[in-house]
Design a protein around this motif. Structure first.
Motif, PDB file in Angstrom:
ATOM      1  N   UNK A  27      -5.791  -6.444  -9.508  1.00 55.60           N
ATOM      2  CA  UNK A  27      -4.782  -7.128 -10.312  1.00 55.60           C
ATOM      3  C   UNK A  27      -3.375  -6.887  -9.772  1.00 55.60           C
ATOM      4  N   UNK A  28      -3.117  -5.636  -9.362  1.00 60.37           N
ATOM      5  CA  UNK A  28      -1.818  -5.328  -8.756  1.00 60.37           C
ATOM      6  C   UNK A  28      -1.653  -6.105  -7.447  1.00 60.37           C
ATOM      7  N   UNK A  29      -2.727  -6.145  -6.653  1.00 67.64           N
ATOM      8  CA  UNK A  29      -2.673  -6.847  -5.364  1.00 67.64           C
ATOM      9  C   UNK A  29      -2.359  -8.321  -5.551  1.00 67.64           C
ATOM     10  N   UNK A  30      -2.990  -8.944  -6.551  1.00 65.50           N
ATOM     11  CA  UNK A  30      -2.729 -10.363  -6.809  1.00 65.50           C
ATOM     12  C   UNK A  30      -1.279 -10.572  -7.229  1.00 65.50           C
ATOM     13  N   UNK A 340       8.976 -16.102 -11.049  1.00 64.08           N
ATOM     14  CA  UNK A 340       7.624 -16.647 -11.232  1.00 64.08           C
ATOM     15  C   UNK A 340       6.583 -15.795 -10.508  1.00 64.08           C
ATOM     16  N   UNK A 341       6.952 -15.264  -9.343  1.00 66.51           N
ATOM     17  CA  UNK A 341       6.018 -14.411  -8.624  1.00 66.51           C
ATOM     18  C   UNK A 341       5.753 -13.103  -9.335  1.00 66.51           C
ATOM     19  N   UNK A 342       6.729 -12.639 -10.115  1.00 68.08           N
ATOM     20  CA  UNK A 342       6.575 -11.366 -10.826  1.00 68.08           C
ATOM     21  C   UNK A 342       5.725 -11.485 -12.083  1.00 68.08           C
ATOM     22  N   UNK A 343       5.468 -12.720 -12.538  1.00 70.99           N
ATOM     23  CA  UNK A 343       4.672 -12.879 -13.755  1.00 70.99           C
ATOM     24  C   UNK A 343       3.270 -12.301 -13.579  1.00 70.99           C
ATOM     25  N   UNK A 344       2.667 -12.527 -12.404  1.00 70.35           N
ATOM     26  CA  UNK A 344       1.336 -11.968 -12.151  1.00 70.35           C
ATOM     27  C   UNK A 344       1.395 -10.450 -12.100  1.00 70.35           C
ATOM     28  N   UNK A 345       2.510  -9.906 -11.615  1.00 66.57           N
ATOM     29  CA  UNK A 345       2.660  -8.453 -11.574  1.00 66.57           C
ATOM     30  C   UNK A 345       2.822  -7.887 -12.986  1.00 66.57           C
ATOM     31  N   UNK A 346       3.406  -8.670 -13.895  1.00 62.56           N
ATOM     32  CA  UNK A 346       3.514  -8.236 -15.285  1.00 62.56           C
ATOM     33  C   UNK A 346       2.120  -8.115 -15.911  1.00 62.56           C
ATOM     34  N   UNK A 347       1.222  -9.032 -15.565  1.00 61.12           N
ATOM     35  CA  UNK A 347      -0.158  -8.941 -16.047  1.00 61.12           C
ATOM     36  C   UNK A 347      -0.821  -7.685 -15.491  1.00 61.12           C
ATOM     37  N   UNK A 348      -0.563  -7.382 -14.214  1.00 60.57           N
ATOM     38  CA  UNK A 348      -1.106  -6.164 -13.611  1.00 60.57           C
ATOM     39  C   UNK A 348      -0.552  -4.917 -14.293  1.00 60.57           C
ATOM     40  N   UNK A 351      -2.604  -4.272 -17.181  1.00 61.66           N
ATOM     41  CA  UNK A 351      -3.907  -3.762 -16.750  1.00 61.66           C
ATOM     42  C   UNK A 351      -3.863  -2.276 -16.428  1.00 61.66           C
ATOM     43  N   UNK A 352      -2.779  -1.804 -15.821  1.00 60.04           N
ATOM     44  CA  UNK A 352      -2.648  -0.373 -15.515  1.00 60.04           C
ATOM     45  C   UNK A 352      -2.586   0.441 -16.803  1.00 60.04           C
ATOM     46  N   UNK A 353      -1.789  -0.043 -17.756  1.00 66.24           N
ATOM     47  CA  UNK A 353      -1.688   0.653 -19.043  1.00 66.24           C
ATOM     48  C   UNK A 353      -3.059   0.749 -19.703  1.00 66.24           C
ATOM     49  N   UNK A 354      -3.771  -0.352 -19.716  1.00 64.02           N
ATOM     50  CA  UNK A 354      -5.099  -0.374 -20.337  1.00 64.02           C
ATOM     51  C   UNK A 354      -6.053   0.599 -19.641  1.00 64.02           C
ATOM     52  N   UNK A 395      -2.514  -1.112  -4.195  1.00 69.41           N
ATOM     53  CA  UNK A 395      -2.436  -2.525  -4.566  1.00 69.41           C
ATOM     54  C   UNK A 395      -1.309  -3.243  -3.845  1.00 69.41           C
ATOM     55  N   UNK A 396      -0.168  -2.536  -3.621  1.00 70.25           N
ATOM     56  CA  UNK A 396       0.949  -3.143  -2.898  1.00 70.25           C
ATOM     57  C   UNK A 396       0.599  -3.455  -1.456  1.00 70.25           C
ATOM     58  N   UNK A 397      -0.096  -2.518  -0.788  1.00 70.85           N
ATOM     59  CA  UNK A 397      -0.484  -2.736   0.611  1.00 70.85           C
ATOM     60  C   UNK A 397      -1.427  -3.933   0.732  1.00 70.85           C
ATOM     61  N   UNK A 398      -2.437  -3.949  -0.133  1.00 70.33           N
ATOM     62  CA  UNK A 398      -3.387  -5.073  -0.097  1.00 70.33           C
ATOM     63  C   UNK A 398      -2.682  -6.367  -0.482  1.00 70.33           C
ATOM     64  N   UNK A 399      -1.773  -6.295  -1.452  1.00 72.88           N
ATOM     65  CA  UNK A 399      -1.065  -7.495  -1.900  1.00 72.88           C
ATOM     66  C   UNK A 399      -0.169  -8.081  -0.825  1.00 72.88           C
TER      67      UNK A 399
END
Length: 470
Positions: A27-30, A340-348, A351-354, A395-399
């Motif tokens: 999720x972070x990578x995406x 707009x690109x950061x919106x997916x990172x907000x979802x990630x 996910x980290x919190x969860x 996740x950052x490296x893969x992203x």
């Protein structure tokens, strides 16, 4: 808790829930890939625009005009500089002075005229302009059919596509495909044009009147003697090329349709409108120019060169003045693409919190044991921060790699489409090193921020209650 122990514990905890932690990391990578892809698109488009402007020869060019030119009345530069009557004349000595300014590659005059060209004994009225040898690198001549001028003094001409159609008697019809330039050039290359023009001839230089003998009458007589004659001339030109693009996009509605070598045009001494405005200069046989184009060594030095020319008493214009609004547009575009690109990172982030909150529930007894043997609240926080940071970095490296791959695939697919449409390929996707560093740092900081709540919650656990948890 020592750093090696902290690292070992964090990695062990991440390996115990491989599936859940892997999904969170994906999720972070995406999110990072989305951010990198969006920003790299904006950066690539900005670089593409800069490359096109640089290659067009406009981005590093300053157009210089005299304050004496009546067309410039009312401009802001005149209100800040000398009065038109007190300003210098834009003649050949002045051009040489400008050419010797720091950071200037060359300064060449704008020689253009509206005249008659005869092709196969048929007259065609059009505008002709002179081009320096450096114009060969202009992107307008990349796809020229034929070739550029063989020398600066060659009696040759390059035609604009529209004028080539006129010579052949072809009229483009709206709604139909444009005529291919190669089809236009085939019957024209090597053919001859006859240019009829008015040549300015200065009289023999008369000795200057001594100062003691000067009077208003003698000054008037000198001015009359300085008047020059205008002679009708003809020049044969060989058509060597037909260009599709316009190399004079800064000239507005006065764009030329036929181009000659600059030195050839200068040697013809063609009568220019500026000669009428500065008739007194004819006695010295020094040409007076309506404008001079100045090429700067580096676009970053354009403003300095403009300031230096303004101090000499001239008006200036460069594409840099017009491009400030373009630069502002790209900055706003980058901001919106980043949002707009950061919106997916907000979802990630969620996910980290969860993931970490679930880890607290599963490891309450472990946390209780750690506290019972001496681990402080700070140690517990550091452990959860380490786990969150590890997921963020991975996740950052893969992203970043994923975002770069997405850009390359889209760039490749777009170029395939451009080739099918007979357009040259372009590279409009760029991932600079600072964007990679920013994406990794941003991913790491977002992951740490996501670990704040779970880490605080784990640190507040009562060790007695945690040990009783089954």
């Amino acid at each position: 808790m020592k750093l090696p122990d902290l690292t070992e514990l964090a990695l062990r905890n991440l390996r115990e829930s491989v599936l859940r932690n892997s999904l969170t990391t994906i999720g972070i990578s995406v999110g990072v890939a989305s951010l990198v892809a969006m920003l790299s698109l904006g950066i690539g488009l900005q670089q593409l625009a800069s490359r096109r402007l640089m290659k067009s020869g406009l981005f590093d060019t300053v157009v210089v005009t005299s304050r004496r030119d009546l067309r410039n009345f009312g401009r802001e530069e005149q209100r800040n500089g000398p009065a038109p009557g007190e300003s210098r004349i834009l003649d050949e000595p002045t051009r040489q002075d400008i050419e010797h300014l720091p950071n200037v590659l060359e300064a060449y005059p704008d020689i253009r005229l509206i005249t008659e060209l005869r092709y196969e004994d048929k007259p065609h009225l059009t505008m002709i302009a002179a081009l320096p040898a450096s114009a060969k690198s202009n992107d307008a001549f990349e796809t020229v059919q034929g070739h550029f001028f063989s020398s600066d003094m060659a009696p040759e001409a390059i035609l604009q596509k529209a004028f080539a159609e006129e010579l052949l008697g072809r009229t483009p019809k709206p709604g139909l495909d444009e005529t291919n330039v190669a089809e236009l050039a085939a019957p024209l290359l090597g053919k001859e044009l006859i240019m009829r023009y008015a040549q300015r001839e200065a009289p023999p230089a008369a000795p200057p009147t001594p100062a003691k003998d000067r009077s208003p009458a003698s000054d008037s007589q000198n001015l009359a003697d300085a008047a020059y004659s205008v002679v009708s001339r003809e020049q044969k030109l060989k058509i060597v090329g037909v260009a599709d693009l316009d190399p004079e996009s800064m000239r507005g509605p006065t764009r030329a349709r036929v181009f000659l070598p600059l030195r050839l045009a200068e040697s013809l001494h063609v009568m220019q409108p500026s000669d009428l405005r500065e008739i007194s200069r004819a006695a010295t046989d020094q040409p007076v120019y309506s404008s001079v184009s100045v090429r700067v060594k580096n676009p970053s030095q354009v403003q300095k060169v403009e300031d230096a020319i303004k101090k000499m008493g001239f008006n200036t214009f460069s594409i840099l003045d017009a491009s400030r609004s373009i630069q502002q547009f790209f900055k706003v575009l980058d901001v919106f693409l980043g949002i707009f690109g950061s919106l997916a990172l907000a979802v990630a982030f969620i996910g980290i919190v969860n993931t970490l909150v679930m880890a607290i529930l599963e490891r309450r007894r472990e946390i209780g044991i750690m506290k019972a043997i001496g681990a402080s609240d700070g140690d517990i926080k550091k452990l959860f921060f380490a786990e969150a940071g590890a997921m963020g970095i991975l996740g950052g490296i893969v992203g970043v790699a994923l975002g770069w791959a997405i850009g390359q695939v889209i760039n490749l697919g777009t170029n395939v489409y451009l080739r099918r449409q007979s357009f040259p390929p372009e590279h409009f996707w760029s991932v600079p090193w600072w964007l990679v560093a920013f994406a990794l740092l941003f991913s790491f900081l977002v992951s740490l921020a996501a670990g704040l709540y779970p880490a605080g919650r784990a640190a507040r656990l009562d060790p007695v209650q945690a040990l009783r948890y089954e």
